[in-house]
Write an enzyme that holds these catalytic residues in place. Sequence first.
Site, PDB file in Angstrom:
ATOM      1  N   LEU A  40      -6.178   8.094   4.390  1.00  0.00           N
ATOM      2  CA  LEU A  40      -6.777   6.794   4.634  1.00  0.00           C
ATOM      3  C   LEU A  40      -6.021   5.822   3.737  1.00  0.00           C
ATOM      4  CD1 LEU A  40     -10.666   7.293   4.692  1.00  0.00           C
ATOM      5  CD2 LEU A  40      -9.231   6.479   6.560  1.00  0.00           C
ATOM      6  N   ASP A  41      -5.618   4.693   4.292  1.00  0.00           N
ATOM      7  CA  ASP A  41      -4.887   3.717   3.494  1.00  0.00           C
ATOM      8  C   ASP A  41      -5.717   3.254   2.305  1.00  0.00           C
ATOM      9  OD1 ASP A  41      -2.667   3.685   5.244  1.00  0.00           O
ATOM     10  OD2 ASP A  41      -3.762   2.349   6.592  1.00  0.00           O
ATOM     11  N   LYS A  42      -5.048   2.729   1.314  1.00  0.00           N
ATOM     12  CA  LYS A  42      -5.710   2.229   0.111  1.00  0.00           C
ATOM     13  C   LYS A  42      -6.788   1.212   0.454  1.00  0.00           C
ATOM     14  CE  LYS A  42      -4.691  -0.106  -4.287  1.00  0.00           C
ATOM     15  NZ  LYS A  42      -3.621  -0.695  -5.132  1.00  0.00           N
ATOM     16  N   SER A  44      -8.532   1.043   3.217  1.00  0.00           N
ATOM     17  CA  SER A  44      -9.513   1.577   4.166  1.00  0.00           C
ATOM     18  C   SER A  44     -10.494   2.479   3.425  1.00  0.00           C
ATOM     19  CB  SER A  44      -8.816   2.357   5.285  1.00  0.00           C
ATOM     20  OG  SER A  44      -7.944   1.517   6.015  1.00  0.00           O
ATOM     21  N   ARG A 144      -1.823   3.253  10.401  1.00  0.00           N
ATOM     22  CA  ARG A 144      -2.549   1.978  10.475  1.00  0.00           C
ATOM     23  C   ARG A 144      -2.884   1.614  11.925  1.00  0.00           C
ATOM     24  NH1 ARG A 144      -2.735  -0.381   5.564  1.00  0.00           N
ATOM     25  NH2 ARG A 144      -3.204  -2.469   6.352  1.00  0.00           N
TER      26      ARG A 144
END
Length: 206
Positions: A40-42, A44, A144
């Site tokens: 999971l992106d930073k 998110s 993303r």
Amino acid sequence: MASYFIIYKPFGVLCQFSGEGQTLASLFDFPKDVYPVGRLDKDSEGLLIITNDKSLNHHLLNPRFGHQRTYYAQVEGSPEAASLKELTQGVLINVDGRDYKTKPAIAKILDPIPSLPDRDPPIRYRASIPDTWISLTLIEGKNRQVRKMTAAIGHPTLRLVRWSMEKLTISGFKVGEVQQIDEQTIYHRLGLTGFKKTGLNKPNRN
């Protein structure tokens, strides 16, 4: 022995155990041989599985084993039915410098809005621009992807929370909460009951 943890990853936490900035190691004293399944992106939040079960990792990340993952996205503006239909049929996004049409998805307005813990820091409020919560269920996970998909229909994502994978959810979790789960339960909730393990070696985390 296989270990399984599910967490509500907070905003701003990196999906790694070392390095600069806040990492997963700040949330819990995890065993040394586990690692996150996917990323999971930073910026998110939400459901993240941490395990040392390489077979499970392979099954969840290999594109030929499609599994449903549902995201709650707070988007700018108020998407119309036609825009949601675009998401369900697939939209063009950029993946590794090339156009890519996303696979069919399930998209709907969330009304009432989901009961989620507050984000820290909160989304910047703008009285002149409304926002809407939508649910987007995918069977793929490009980099993303949700943010690119909502941007493609003219509604940029303001906040993104991965809510579930199949029947495994973060319902009732607090931000940063970690729960250990047994093998039978996680395989059942992921719809993998009867899935034959490959016996692949489990890598250690350096």
